[in-house]
Design an enzyme around this catalytic site. Sequence first.
Site, mmCIF file in Angstrom:
data_model
loop_
_atom_site.group_PDB
_atom_site.id
_atom_site.type_symbol
_atom_site.label_atom_id
_atom_site.label_comp_id
_atom_site.label_asym_id
_atom_site.label_seq_id
_atom_site.Cartn_x
_atom_site.Cartn_y
_atom_site.Cartn_z
ATOM 1 N N ARG A 92 12.052 -4.837 6.445
ATOM 2 C CA ARG A 92 12.752 -4.697 5.178
ATOM 3 C C ARG A 92 14.251 -4.935 5.318
ATOM 4 N NH1 ARG A 92 13.133 0.711 2.929
ATOM 5 N NH2 ARG A 92 13.305 0.706 0.661
ATOM 6 N N CYS A 109 0.818 -1.213 0.000
ATOM 7 C CA CYS A 109 0.000 0.000 0.000
ATOM 8 C C CYS A 109 0.853 1.264 0.000
ATOM 9 C CB CYS A 109 -0.902 -0.004 1.229
ATOM 10 S SG CYS A 109 0.013 0.214 2.763
ATOM 11 N N ALA A 114 2.997 1.905 3.068
ATOM 12 C CA ALA A 114 4.228 1.102 3.046
ATOM 13 C C ALA A 114 5.285 1.785 2.185
ATOM 14 C CB ALA A 114 3.951 -0.297 2.519
ATOM 15 N N HIS A 155 5.660 6.494 -2.507
ATOM 16 C CA HIS A 155 6.978 7.053 -2.857
ATOM 17 C C HIS A 155 6.836 8.514 -3.248
ATOM 18 C CE1 HIS A 155 7.928 2.763 -4.532
ATOM 19 N NE2 HIS A 155 8.118 2.808 -3.227
HETATM 20 FE FE1 CFM Z 1 13.030 0.679 -5.238
HETATM 21 FE FE2 CFM Z 1 12.510 -1.704 -5.370
HETATM 22 FE FE3 CFM Z 1 11.019 -0.012 -3.931
HETATM 23 FE FE4 CFM Z 1 13.566 -0.631 -3.173
HETATM 24 FE FE5 CFM Z 1 12.557 -2.601 -1.533
HETATM 25 FE FE6 CFM Z 1 11.535 -3.648 -3.748
HETATM 26 FE FE7 CFM Z 1 10.028 -1.996 -2.340
HETATM 27 MO MO1 CFM Z 1 10.634 -4.327 -1.455
HETATM 28 S S1 CFM Z 1 14.439 -0.986 -5.026
HETATM 29 S S2 CFM Z 1 12.507 1.211 -3.214
HETATM 30 S S3 CFM Z 1 14.387 -1.439 -1.349
HETATM 31 S S4 CFM Z 1 11.217 -0.222 -6.010
HETATM 32 S S5 CFM Z 1 12.691 -4.526 -2.226
HETATM 33 S S6 CFM Z 1 12.241 -3.726 -5.897
HETATM 34 S S7 CFM Z 1 9.500 -3.714 -3.313
HETATM 35 S S8 CFM Z 1 10.816 -2.305 -0.462
HETATM 36 S S9 CFM Z 1 9.130 -0.099 -2.810
HETATM 37 C C1 HCA Z 2 6.803 -3.229 1.138
HETATM 38 C C2 HCA Z 2 8.124 -3.703 1.649
HETATM 39 C C3 HCA Z 2 8.653 -4.893 0.917
HETATM 40 C C4 HCA Z 2 7.864 -6.142 1.176
HETATM 41 C C5 HCA Z 2 8.623 -7.355 0.771
HETATM 42 C C6 HCA Z 2 7.929 -8.666 0.666
HETATM 43 C C7 HCA Z 2 10.105 -5.077 1.390
HETATM 44 O O1 HCA Z 2 6.569 -3.228 -0.076
HETATM 45 O O2 HCA Z 2 6.000 -2.835 1.947
HETATM 46 O O3 HCA Z 2 6.786 -8.758 0.257
HETATM 47 O O4 HCA Z 2 8.631 -9.643 0.957
HETATM 48 O O5 HCA Z 2 10.998 -5.038 0.582
HETATM 49 O O6 HCA Z 2 10.298 -5.282 2.585
HETATM 50 O O7 HCA Z 2 8.669 -4.616 -0.471
#
Ligand code: CFM
Ligand code: HCA
Length: 537
Positions: free
Chosen positions: A88, A54, A57, A188
């Site tokens: 995370r 969401c 998050a 984001h």
């Molecule tokens: Fe960029 Fe990602 Fe994301 Fe990320 Fe992450 Fe991710 Fe995420 Mo999980 S590099 S910031 S550190 S888009 S692993 S592939 S999904 S938290 S929002």
């Molecule tokens: C997020 C965080 C997450 C979840 C990872 C997962 C992460 O999107 O809220 O589903 O294992 O990297 O911790 O992407």
Amino acid sequence: PQEVREELLRKYPAKVARKRAKQIVVNKVGDNEEVPEILANSRTIPGILTMRGCAYAGCKGVVLGPTRDILQITHGPIGCAFYSWLTRRNQTRPRTPESANFMTYTMSTDMQEDNIIFGGEKKLRQAVQEAIDTFHPKAIGIFSTCPVGLIGDDVHAVARDMEEKNPGTNIFAFSCEGYKGVSQSAGHHIANNKIFTDVIGQLDTPPTDKPFRFSILGEYNIGGDAFEIERITEKCGLTAHATFSGNSEYDEFASAHTVDLNVVMCHRSINYMAEMMEKKYGIPWFKINFIGAEATAKSLRKIAAYFEDEALKQRVEEVIAEEMVEVEKVRQEVTTRCEGKLAMLFVGGSRAHHYQELFREIGMKTVSAGYEFAHRDDYEGRKVIPNIVMDADTRNIEELNVQPDDARYRPRREKAALKRFEGEEDLLFGNYAGMMPEMPDGTLAIDDLNHHETEILLEKYKPDVFCAGIKEKYVVQKTGIPMKQLHSYDYSGPYAGFRGAINFYREIDRLVHSKILSLAKAPWQRNPELAGSYVKP
Ligand code: CFM
Ligand code: HCA
């Protein structure tokens, strides 16, 4: 691939199939790297078991979570704060044992039923005051969860009032209710906007005057990645000023407008910030990638090229040569065993692209990849941005109108000078080429993959490793196929930089050769009487 695609769509009702058909595409890279169009950043169809999260998050957990001295208060029921608390595996290293580090806490107003009915602002004010009295932070961020928007608590008014009552503490709030937008991606953007308006530019004297100062945008220090990147850039004589937001602190953000360059690692989560800093302060940006040894070397060369300093360029070459000795040794050994094996990657908004580099380096092929919540530009490249159709969900997220800062706008290089770099090291300013142009023809790009499609992909391709997150992990392992979490790295890391590449090669080698899960039998496979099936009454 076309047959697999049809199989993925076969069971859906016509309307669902029509939509998913636009989100599942067979890649074909034409001349000029023209790839097929993919539908992305669009609502998940209700009833589908999505991998997505969401907006809260994306804002609190992802963009702000890794910064240690902005005290973060989740306004909402306790579950949101708890699950966004270090799950995370974002790490941090305070400068001294006395330096503020609030990441070891999760702070929340823990809304109860009466707050939902009669309003939660009073409780939020109390929470902010308690936090100030206890921790004396430089800054406080307030994060809204779904109920806050539903009942209409004015978190921004609370932030303003509390800041007036407590001069010296920068207090700001995020309208990042979980339901804003279709995924983490909305969060984001909300995070980028608020940090840009309320934090960047608050401190005009940078903490250091070391040379070659740049910031890394979109690196969150998962499993220590930022530590490895800092080790390498330091060794090269570069000065990484701020990382947004892995291993970071408030003052680095507040003075980030003073650097000479921004490099962007995760384009999806932070391209807004890069663009806004360029418009307001004149800082150019380009895309780099520290995932993969070759990609790391290339990124260092790009940065050195930008600073146009011969000694720096030479130092970078020396560091690359030195680091590559061990990388090559392990890479070659692992390649003999992993060559030709198949990988699939379904991760958030950048890793499904970046990690293909690491697999390529050990001879493995990515047969299918996709993002949970990226936009068309992350798939097809930024050149498609003008053609992206805005829908109601996208319009929901505020687009700031940014103008050059009267006093502080300073183009770091002449426009013509920027052009000069473009031949060198693929150094294209303000650009990201996207994932699909780098994937071979005939691979499947799938946006917002779901549980049903995952099962079909596993059955049809029998990949040697499937990469995704915690919700997918056990579903995949039960089919006997090894599963690697590319969000949290399971319990491991770093995977960035040179040492990270070595860690990754070794782990993937062990994982794809481990037969344990395919040999294990579930109780109902050994004792058929335990198996159940759903029978319509
Ligand atoms: Fe960029 Fe990602 Fe994301 Fe990320 Fe992450 Fe991710 Fe995420 Mo999980 S590099 S910031 S550190 S888009 S692993 S592939 S999904 S938290 S929002
Ligand atoms: C997020 C965080 C997450 C979840 C990872 C997962 C992460 O999107 O809220 O589903 O294992 O990297 O911790 O992407």
